[in-house]
Design a protein around this motif. Structure first.
Motif, PDB file in Angstrom:
ATOM      1  N   ALA A   9       0.855  -1.186   0.000  1.00  0.00           N
ATOM      2  CA  ALA A   9       0.000   0.000   0.000  1.00  0.00           C
ATOM      3  C   ALA A   9       0.889   1.233   0.000  1.00  0.00           C
ATOM      4  O   ALA A   9       1.833   1.330   0.784  1.00  0.00           O
ATOM      5  CB  ALA A   9      -0.916   0.007   1.218  1.00  0.00           C
ATOM      6  N   VAL A  10       0.593   2.172  -0.888  1.00  0.00           N
ATOM      7  CA  VAL A  10       1.349   3.419  -0.996  1.00  0.00           C
ATOM      8  C   VAL A  10       0.422   4.577  -0.640  1.00  0.00           C
ATOM      9  O   VAL A  10      -0.623   4.757  -1.279  1.00  0.00           O
ATOM     10  CB  VAL A  10       1.911   3.625  -2.410  1.00  0.00           C
ATOM     11  N   SER A  11       0.799   5.350   0.359  1.00  0.00           N
ATOM     12  CA  SER A  11       0.027   6.518   0.761  1.00  0.00           C
ATOM     13  C   SER A  11       0.767   7.787   0.358  1.00  0.00           C
ATOM     14  O   SER A  11       1.932   7.971   0.722  1.00  0.00           O
ATOM     15  CB  SER A  11      -0.205   6.521   2.277  1.00  0.00           C
ATOM     16  N   GLY A  12       0.078   8.653  -0.390  1.00  0.00           N
ATOM     17  CA  GLY A  12       0.673   9.914  -0.802  1.00  0.00           C
ATOM     18  C   GLY A  12       0.489  11.031   0.198  1.00  0.00           C
ATOM     19  O   GLY A  12       0.791  12.195  -0.104  1.00  0.00           O
ATOM     20  N   GLY A  13      -0.003  10.712   1.383  1.00  0.00           N
ATOM     21  CA  GLY A  13      -0.188  11.733   2.416  1.00  0.00           C
ATOM     22  C   GLY A  13       1.124  12.367   2.823  1.00  0.00           C
ATOM     23  O   GLY A  13       2.146  11.684   2.948  1.00  0.00           O
ATOM     24  N   LEU A  14       1.101  13.677   3.038  1.00  0.00           N
ATOM     25  CA  LEU A  14       2.325  14.403   3.386  1.00  0.00           C
ATOM     26  C   LEU A  14       2.521  14.547   4.879  1.00  0.00           C
ATOM     27  O   LEU A  14       3.603  14.922   5.330  1.00  0.00           O
ATOM     28  CB  LEU A  14       2.288  15.797   2.740  1.00  0.00           C
ATOM     29  N   GLN A  15       1.474  14.283   5.668  1.00  0.00           N
ATOM     30  CA  GLN A  15       1.554  14.460   7.109  1.00  0.00           C
ATOM     31  C   GLN A  15       1.439  13.113   7.822  1.00  0.00           C
ATOM     32  O   GLN A  15       0.993  12.129   7.236  1.00  0.00           O
ATOM     33  CB  GLN A  15       0.433  15.390   7.588  1.00  0.00           C
ATOM     34  N   ARG A  16       1.851  13.093   9.065  1.00  0.00           N
ATOM     35  CA  ARG A  16       1.673  11.916   9.914  1.00  0.00           C
ATOM     36  C   ARG A  16       1.118  12.382  11.248  1.00  0.00           C
ATOM     37  O   ARG A  16       1.736  13.254  11.875  1.00  0.00           O
ATOM     38  CB  ARG A  16       3.002  11.174  10.110  1.00  0.00           C
ATOM     39  N   PRO A  17      -0.024  11.865  11.698  1.00  0.00           N
ATOM     40  CA  PRO A  17      -0.819  10.849  11.009  1.00  0.00           C
ATOM     41  C   PRO A  17      -1.494  11.396   9.756  1.00  0.00           C
ATOM     42  O   PRO A  17      -1.590  12.612   9.568  1.00  0.00           O
ATOM     43  CB  PRO A  17      -1.856  10.441  12.066  1.00  0.00           C
ATOM     44  N   SER A  18      -1.967  10.474   8.922  1.00  0.00           N
ATOM     45  CA  SER A  18      -2.527  10.833   7.625  1.00  0.00           C
ATOM     46  C   SER A  18      -3.811  10.045   7.383  1.00  0.00           C
ATOM     47  O   SER A  18      -3.859   8.835   7.628  1.00  0.00           O
ATOM     48  CB  SER A  18      -1.497  10.518   6.529  1.00  0.00           C
ATOM     49  N   LYS A  19      -4.828  10.724   6.903  1.00  0.00           N
ATOM     50  CA  LYS A  19      -6.076  10.032   6.561  1.00  0.00           C
ATOM     51  C   LYS A  19      -5.861   9.086   5.383  1.00  0.00           C
ATOM     52  O   LYS A  19      -6.443   7.999   5.331  1.00  0.00           O
ATOM     53  CB  LYS A  19      -7.180  11.040   6.249  1.00  0.00           C
ATOM     54  N   ALA A  20      -5.023   9.499   4.432  1.00  0.00           N
ATOM     55  CA  ALA A  20      -4.734   8.624   3.295  1.00  0.00           C
ATOM     56  C   ALA A  20      -4.052   7.336   3.755  1.00  0.00           C
ATOM     57  O   ALA A  20      -4.369   6.242   3.269  1.00  0.00           O
ATOM     58  CB  ALA A  20      -3.864   9.357   2.277  1.00  0.00           C
ATOM     59  N   ALA A  21      -3.122   7.451   4.705  1.00  0.00           N
ATOM     60  CA  ALA A  21      -2.454   6.253   5.228  1.00  0.00           C
ATOM     61  C   ALA A  21      -3.431   5.385   6.001  1.00  0.00           C
ATOM     62  O   ALA A  21      -3.379   4.145   5.924  1.00  0.00           O
ATOM     63  CB  ALA A  21      -1.278   6.659   6.116  1.00  0.00           C
ATOM     64  N   ALA A  22      -4.332   6.014   6.767  1.00  0.00           N
ATOM     65  CA  ALA A  22      -5.333   5.241   7.512  1.00  0.00           C
ATOM     66  C   ALA A  22      -6.234   4.470   6.574  1.00  0.00           C
ATOM     67  O   ALA A  22      -6.582   3.303   6.823  1.00  0.00           O
ATOM     68  CB  ALA A  22      -6.160   6.178   8.395  1.00  0.00           C
ATOM     69  N   LEU A  23      -6.625   5.091   5.456  1.00  0.00           N
ATOM     70  CA  LEU A  23      -7.467   4.405   4.476  1.00  0.00           C
ATOM     71  C   LEU A  23      -6.703   3.264   3.813  1.00  0.00           C
ATOM     72  O   LEU A  23      -7.245   2.168   3.624  1.00  0.00           O
ATOM     73  CB  LEU A  23      -7.951   5.412   3.427  1.00  0.00           C
ATOM     74  N   ALA A  24      -5.446   3.497   3.480  1.00  0.00           N
ATOM     75  CA  ALA A  24      -4.626   2.442   2.874  1.00  0.00           C
ATOM     76  C   ALA A  24      -4.484   1.248   3.807  1.00  0.00           C
ATOM     77  O   ALA A  24      -4.616   0.085   3.394  1.00  0.00           O
ATOM     78  CB  ALA A  24      -3.244   3.002   2.518  1.00  0.00           C
ATOM     79  N   ARG A  25      -4.229   1.537   5.080  1.00  0.00           N
ATOM     80  CA  ARG A  25      -4.073   0.446   6.047  1.00  0.00           C
ATOM     81  C   ARG A  25      -5.375  -0.343   6.208  1.00  0.00           C
ATOM     82  O   ARG A  25      -5.367  -1.576   6.308  1.00  0.00           O
ATOM     83  CB  ARG A  25      -3.623   1.004   7.395  1.00  0.00           C
ATOM     84  N   HIS A  26      -6.511   0.362   6.219  1.00  0.00           N
ATOM     85  CA  HIS A  26      -7.803  -0.322   6.364  1.00  0.00           C
ATOM     86  C   HIS A  26      -8.042  -1.256   5.183  1.00  0.00           C
ATOM     87  O   HIS A  26      -8.476  -2.409   5.368  1.00  0.00           O
ATOM     88  CB  HIS A  26      -8.926   0.705   6.460  1.00  0.00           C
ATOM     89  N   LEU A  27      -7.779  -0.792   3.976  1.00  0.00           N
ATOM     90  CA  LEU A  27      -7.988  -1.629   2.789  1.00  0.00           C
ATOM     91  C   LEU A  27      -7.048  -2.826   2.798  1.00  0.00           C
ATOM     92  O   LEU A  27      -7.448  -3.940   2.442  1.00  0.00           O
ATOM     93  CB  LEU A  27      -7.784  -0.794   1.528  1.00  0.00           C
ATOM     94  N   MET A  28      -5.825  -2.614   3.221  1.00  0.00           N
ATOM     95  CA  MET A  28      -4.881  -3.716   3.312  1.00  0.00           C
ATOM     96  C   MET A  28      -5.330  -4.738   4.354  1.00  0.00           C
ATOM     97  O   MET A  28      -5.244  -5.953   4.134  1.00  0.00           O
ATOM     98  CB  MET A  28      -3.486  -3.173   3.652  1.00  0.00           C
ATOM     99  N   ASP A  29      -5.855  -4.262   5.475  1.00  0.00           N
ATOM    100  CA  ASP A  29      -6.334  -5.174   6.515  1.00  0.00           C
ATOM    101  C   ASP A  29      -7.502  -6.029   6.027  1.00  0.00           C
ATOM    102  O   ASP A  29      -7.638  -7.196   6.424  1.00  0.00           O
ATOM    103  CB  ASP A  29      -6.764  -4.387   7.751  1.00  0.00           C
ATOM    104  N   LEU A  30      -8.362  -5.456   5.174  1.00  0.00           N
ATOM    105  CA  LEU A  30      -9.481  -6.226   4.631  1.00  0.00           C
ATOM    106  C   LEU A  30      -8.989  -7.412   3.808  1.00  0.00           C
ATOM    107  O   LEU A  30      -9.587  -8.490   3.831  1.00  0.00           O
ATOM    108  CB  LEU A  30     -10.375  -5.337   3.766  1.00  0.00           C
ATOM    109  N   ILE A  31      -7.901  -7.214   3.091  1.00  0.00           N
ATOM    110  CA  ILE A  31      -7.356  -8.304   2.274  1.00  0.00           C
ATOM    111  C   ILE A  31      -6.618  -9.309   3.138  1.00  0.00           C
ATOM    112  O   ILE A  31      -6.803 -10.527   3.000  1.00  0.00           O
ATOM    113  CB  ILE A  31      -6.428  -7.733   1.182  1.00  0.00           C
ATOM    114  N   THR A  32      -5.793  -8.826   4.073  1.00  0.00           N
ATOM    115  CA  THR A  32      -5.013  -9.756   4.891  1.00  0.00           C
ATOM    116  C   THR A  32      -5.872 -10.540   5.867  1.00  0.00           C
ATOM    117  O   THR A  32      -5.426 -11.556   6.408  1.00  0.00           O
ATOM    118  CB  THR A  32      -3.903  -9.014   5.670  1.00  0.00           C
ATOM    119  N   SER A  33      -7.104 -10.087   6.103  1.00  0.00           N
ATOM    120  CA  SER A  33      -7.992 -10.845   6.982  1.00  0.00           C
ATOM    121  C   SER A  33      -8.552 -12.084   6.291  1.00  0.00           C
ATOM    122  O   SER A  33      -9.129 -12.946   6.942  1.00  0.00           O
ATOM    123  CB  SER A  33      -9.155  -9.963   7.459  1.00  0.00           C
TER     124      SER A  33
END
Length: 201
Positions: A9-33
């Motif tokens: 998952a690649v997040s283009g968010g410039l800040q941390r924490p990042s909403k884009a990173a949170a969305l990327a992680r959620h989508l990745m978790d759906l697959i890894t589950s």
């Protein structure tokens, strides 16, 4: 021994924490589950100092080269970006400008974006999909767009968005399974999954 599915998952968010990173992680978790995976999360904001001023790939430091190699060797990609001025971030584009033009051929790519309001929702079809069409990647049919109102403390809270994310992954499964090293051999119990690795500078 069968290799697990490499999902990046690649997040283009410039800040941390990042909403884009949170969305990327959620989508990745759906697959890894549902499938045994080797997951990686690349947060481009953390790589900004290392990428600044690098025009050619030969100029890149090890951390950025490692992130590019992960993308090129992935079986499945998830890409998310905040919307700035109606498009993906400049850092996001710069990173993918450095990816080899043949590295993503036929690779499944799940597209997602975040923005301040619904007015930017078409960024997925007008900006992200053409970019990955250039790479001849297989962009998955349903993209996910989230607004600020869909998050509370950088966690997805909107039931409508959570349902759309589940639907997007469900519709992606045929291509994801085709991308598995040996499709029938990668199914594993959820407790065997590794936590996503985050790439930082």
């Amino acid at each position: 021994m069968v290799r697990a599915l490499r999902i990046v998952a690649v997040s283009g968010g410039l800040q941390r924490p990042s909403k884009a990173a949170a969305l990327a992680r959620h989508l990745m978790d759906l697959i890894t589950s549902e499938m045994a995976c080797e997951p990686h999360l690349i947060e481009l904001g953390a790589l900004t100092p290392a990428m600044a001023g690098c025009v050619w790939r030969s100029q890149l430091p090890v951390a950025v080269e490692r992130a590019l190699a992960l993308v090129e060797q992935a079986d499945v990609l998830i890409v998310t970006t905040p919307v700035y001025r109606g498009a993906y971030t400049g850092l996001f584009k710069h990173f993918f400008d450095l990816v080899h033009q043949d590295a993503l051929i036929d690779k499944p790519v799940l597209l997602a974006a975040t923005g301040g309001s619904e007015r930017h929702a078409l960024v997925i079809d007008h900006q992200l999909r053409p970019l990955f069409s250039f790479f001849q990647a297989r962009t998955l049919p349903l993209g996910i767009y989230a607004t600020d109102q869909d998050f509370v403390d950088y966690r997805l809270q909107s039931q409508a968005l959570l349902e759309r994310a589940r639907l997007a992954v469900a519709r992606a499964w045929p291509l994801i399974r085709l991308s598995a090293p040996v499709a029938e051999s990668v199914v594993a119990p959820i407790q065997a999954f590794r936590a996503p690795e985050s790439i930082t500078a």
